[in-house]
Write a protein that holds these residues in place. Sequence first.
Motif, PDB file in Angstrom:
ATOM      1  N   THR A   1       0.827  -1.207   0.000  1.00 38.06           N
ATOM      2  CA  THR A   1       0.000   0.000   0.000  1.00 38.06           C
ATOM      3  C   THR A   1       0.859   1.255   0.000  1.00 38.06           C
ATOM      4  OG1 THR A   1      -1.775  -1.150   1.172  1.00 38.06           O
ATOM      5  CG2 THR A   1      -1.778   1.260   1.253  1.00 38.06           C
ATOM      6  N   ARG A   2       1.923   1.238   0.777  1.00 36.78           N
ATOM      7  CA  ARG A   2       2.815   2.397   0.837  1.00 36.78           C
ATOM      8  C   ARG A   2       3.462   2.657  -0.517  1.00 36.78           C
ATOM      9  NH1 ARG A   2       8.150   2.890   1.300  1.00 36.78           N
ATOM     10  NH2 ARG A   2       8.403   0.645   1.715  1.00 36.78           N
ATOM     11  N   ILE A   3       3.953   1.605  -1.148  1.00 37.85           N
ATOM     12  CA  ILE A   3       4.620   1.764  -2.446  1.00 37.85           C
ATOM     13  C   ILE A   3       3.614   2.143  -3.522  1.00 37.85           C
ATOM     14  CG2 ILE A   3       5.847   0.509  -4.267  1.00 37.85           C
ATOM     15  CD1 ILE A   3       7.260  -1.036  -1.988  1.00 37.85           C
ATOM     16  N   LEU A   4       2.433   1.528  -3.483  1.00 37.69           N
ATOM     17  CA  LEU A   4       1.419   1.855  -4.491  1.00 37.69           C
ATOM     18  C   LEU A   4       1.006   3.319  -4.384  1.00 37.69           C
ATOM     19  CD1 LEU A   4      -0.396   0.910  -6.790  1.00 37.69           C
ATOM     20  CD2 LEU A   4      -2.110   0.282  -5.078  1.00 37.69           C
ATOM     21  N   ASN A   5       0.863   3.826  -3.173  1.00 34.72           N
ATOM     22  CA  ASN A   5       0.517   5.236  -3.004  1.00 34.72           C
ATOM     23  C   ASN A   5       1.594   6.138  -3.592  1.00 34.72           C
ATOM     24  OD1 ASN A   5      -1.873   4.648  -1.696  1.00 34.72           O
ATOM     25  ND2 ASN A   5      -1.017   4.842   0.357  1.00 34.72           N
ATOM     26  N   MET A   6       2.846   5.771  -3.379  1.00 33.89           N
ATOM     27  CA  MET A   6       3.969   6.533  -3.906  1.00 33.89           C
ATOM     28  C   MET A   6       3.946   6.537  -5.435  1.00 33.89           C
ATOM     29  SD  MET A   6       8.020   5.682  -3.217  1.00 33.89           S
ATOM     30  CE  MET A   6       7.620   5.158  -1.546  1.00 33.89           C
ATOM     31  N   VAL A   7       3.760   5.351  -6.017  1.00 39.97           N
ATOM     32  CA  VAL A   7       3.743   5.200  -7.470  1.00 39.97           C
ATOM     33  C   VAL A   7       2.542   5.928  -8.076  1.00 39.97           C
ATOM     34  CG1 VAL A   7       3.465   3.530  -9.346  1.00 39.97           C
ATOM     35  CG2 VAL A   7       5.034   3.033  -7.453  1.00 39.97           C
ATOM     36  N   THR A   8       1.398   5.787  -7.434  1.00 38.36           N
ATOM     37  CA  THR A   8       0.175   6.415  -7.946  1.00 38.36           C
ATOM     38  C   THR A   8       0.313   7.926  -8.000  1.00 38.36           C
ATOM     39  OG1 THR A   8      -1.174   4.608  -7.074  1.00 38.36           O
ATOM     40  CG2 THR A   8      -2.311   6.657  -7.605  1.00 38.36           C
ATOM     41  N   TYR A   9       0.910   8.494  -6.966  1.00 36.79           N
ATOM     42  CA  TYR A   9       1.096   9.941  -6.957  1.00 36.79           C
ATOM     43  C   TYR A   9       2.001  10.373  -8.108  1.00 36.79           C
ATOM     44  CZ  TYR A   9       1.232  14.623  -5.023  1.00 36.79           C
ATOM     45  OH  TYR A   9       1.090  15.976  -4.854  1.00 36.79           O
ATOM     46  N   GLY A  10       3.076   9.608  -8.362  1.00 36.07           N
ATOM     47  CA  GLY A  10       3.964   9.924  -9.477  1.00 36.07           C
ATOM     48  C   GLY A  10       3.274   9.803 -10.821  1.00 36.07           C
ATOM     49  N   ILE A  11       2.440   8.772 -10.979  1.00 33.61           N
ATOM     50  CA  ILE A  11       1.676   8.612 -12.218  1.00 33.61           C
ATOM     51  C   ILE A  11       0.734   9.794 -12.412  1.00 33.61           C
ATOM     52  CG2 ILE A  11      -0.089   7.220 -13.366  1.00 33.61           C
ATOM     53  CD1 ILE A  11       1.194   4.757 -12.011  1.00 33.61           C
ATOM     54  N   GLY A  12       0.073  10.197 -11.330  1.00 35.44           N
ATOM     55  CA  GLY A  12      -0.809  11.355 -11.414  1.00 35.44           C
ATOM     56  C   GLY A  12      -0.062  12.604 -11.832  1.00 35.44           C
ATOM     57  N   ASP A  13       1.146  12.790 -11.292  1.00 29.83           N
ATOM     58  CA  ASP A  13       1.966  13.933 -11.693  1.00 29.83           C
ATOM     59  C   ASP A  13       2.278  13.893 -13.183  1.00 29.83           C
ATOM     60  OD1 ASP A  13       2.042  15.046  -9.176  1.00 29.83           O
ATOM     61  OD2 ASP A  13       4.059  14.348  -8.698  1.00 29.83           O
ATOM     62  N   ALA A  14       2.636  12.697 -13.681  1.00 35.65           N
ATOM     63  CA  ALA A  14       2.994  12.559 -15.091  1.00 35.65           C
ATOM     64  C   ALA A  14       1.805  12.894 -15.990  1.00 35.65           C
ATOM     65  CB  ALA A  14       3.484  11.141 -15.370  1.00 35.65           C
ATOM     66  N   VAL A  15       0.641  12.361 -15.651  1.00 33.22           N
ATOM     67  CA  VAL A  15      -0.560  12.607 -16.459  1.00 33.22           C
ATOM     68  C   VAL A  15      -0.948  14.079 -16.405  1.00 33.22           C
ATOM     69  CG1 VAL A  15      -3.012  12.093 -16.690  1.00 33.22           C
ATOM     70  CG2 VAL A  15      -1.396  10.241 -16.235  1.00 33.22           C
ATOM     71  N   GLN A  16      -0.919  14.656 -15.219  1.00 30.04           N
ATOM     72  CA  GLN A  16      -1.285  16.064 -15.087  1.00 30.04           C
ATOM     73  C   GLN A  16      -0.291  16.960 -15.825  1.00 30.04           C
ATOM     74  OE1 GLN A  16      -2.207  17.227 -11.054  1.00 30.04           O
ATOM     75  NE2 GLN A  16      -2.092  19.413 -11.538  1.00 30.04           N
ATOM     76  N   LEU A  17       0.988  16.612 -15.754  1.00 30.04           N
ATOM     77  CA  LEU A  17       2.021  17.414 -16.415  1.00 30.04           C
ATOM     78  C   LEU A  17       1.814  17.460 -17.926  1.00 30.04           C
ATOM     79  CD1 LEU A  17       4.701  18.980 -16.253  1.00 30.04           C
ATOM     80  CD2 LEU A  17       5.896  16.797 -16.393  1.00 30.04           C
ATOM     81  N   VAL A  18       1.613  16.311 -18.559  1.00 27.12           N
ATOM     82  CA  VAL A  18       1.465  16.323 -20.016  1.00 27.12           C
ATOM     83  C   VAL A  18       0.137  16.956 -20.436  1.00 27.12           C
ATOM     84  CG1 VAL A  18       2.992  14.342 -20.415  1.00 27.12           C
ATOM     85  CG2 VAL A  18       0.549  13.956 -20.114  1.00 27.12           C
ATOM     86  N   THR A  19      -0.886  16.800 -19.611  1.00 20.18           N
ATOM     87  CA  THR A  19      -2.169  17.413 -19.962  1.00 20.18           C
ATOM     88  C   THR A  19      -2.071  18.927 -19.923  1.00 20.18           C
ATOM     89  OG1 THR A  19      -3.363  15.507 -19.061  1.00 20.18           O
ATOM     90  CG2 THR A  19      -4.620  17.527 -19.418  1.00 20.18           C
ATOM     91  N   GLN A  20      -1.457  19.458 -18.877  1.00 19.51           N
ATOM     92  CA  GLN A  20      -1.367  20.905 -18.766  1.00 19.51           C
ATOM     93  C   GLN A  20      -0.330  21.496 -19.723  1.00 19.51           C
ATOM     94  OE1 GLN A  20      -2.367  20.536 -14.061  1.00 19.51           O
ATOM     95  NE2 GLN A  20      -1.236  22.366 -14.642  1.00 19.51           N
ATOM     96  N   ALA A  21       0.647  20.692 -20.137  1.00 18.96           N
ATOM     97  CA  ALA A  21       1.644  21.182 -21.088  1.00 18.96           C
ATOM     98  C   ALA A  21       1.113  21.197 -22.519  1.00 18.96           C
ATOM     99  CB  ALA A  21       2.909  20.330 -21.018  1.00 18.96           C
TER     100      ALA A  21
END
Length: 301
Positions: free
Chosen positions: A215-235
């Motif tokens: 759960t700890r690792i998945l939360n970490m990974v999920t947050y990074g994935i969210g950052d990646a998706v949000q970054l390319v969408t806003q760019a």
Amino acid sequence: MTTTNRPYRIGIDVGGTKIAGVLIDAAGTVLDTSMVPARAGSDNLINDVVRMAKTLCATPVPVGIGTPGQVDNVNGVVRAIANLNITELALGPEVTARLGVPTHVENDVNAAALGAKTVDAGDVGAHDTVVFLNFGTGLAAGVVCAGKLERGYRGALGEIGHVPVDPNRFLCPCGQRGCLETIASGGAVARLWPCDGPSMPNLLAKASQGDVAATRILNMVTYGIGDAVQLVTQAYDPRVLILGGGMCKTGRPFLELVTRELQRRQEGCHFLSTIDIPSRLRLASTDQPLGAIGAALALDE
């Protein structure tokens, strides 16, 4: 083997473990496919590409090649294909010399973006932007705007995996710390959650069973994935954002994970609610050789 006198073309996708090829017609219809194991070394790669092209079509036709590494698509030169032990190779000129046909070499994520836009984007407008976000061993985006690839000045457009924003500050092979690729890629998950078989499905299963470490690792990974998706969408503000790569072979559970994270971010944020990223998401097809199809289409670039 297919023989034709119509305007066909071949697309070849070079991977770290396999090489996939397609023969398509002028309408982009896949007529034949081929796949062979990838072999290390420049001579082996040239020989394998040439042999595959001859297998797919007895009559010489133009060849598009998608490959990892640093690609000079103007001159057909590729550098630093680490998995195949290739430092520098004039792949395009070598294949042209052997086959006597035009050859175009393209970055593999860019090629996959063209393939995904054709296969998975649906009914997008002629001037719309489509982004393909590749969660593979690394993390990168391919951007197609008004039907054409965007590459930038030095071919670095879409290399979001090396944006150093992750607070965990893991060391990246590029030399920086905190790159998105160190937390939001298939290679990152395999390093953080080593197991027998694909890491992402196992991590999701263990976390759903209440495993604290998972759960700890998945939360970490999920947050990074969210950052990646949000970054390319806003760019790039794409009409459609297609998620692909090895991690996405997990299928609907992966898409649902990303969607939940983005919906969480939208809560209480009028800006994110307005741009509505979840509505733009698609999963890339896993039953179509998107990289090879895109490599063939890149001949028009």
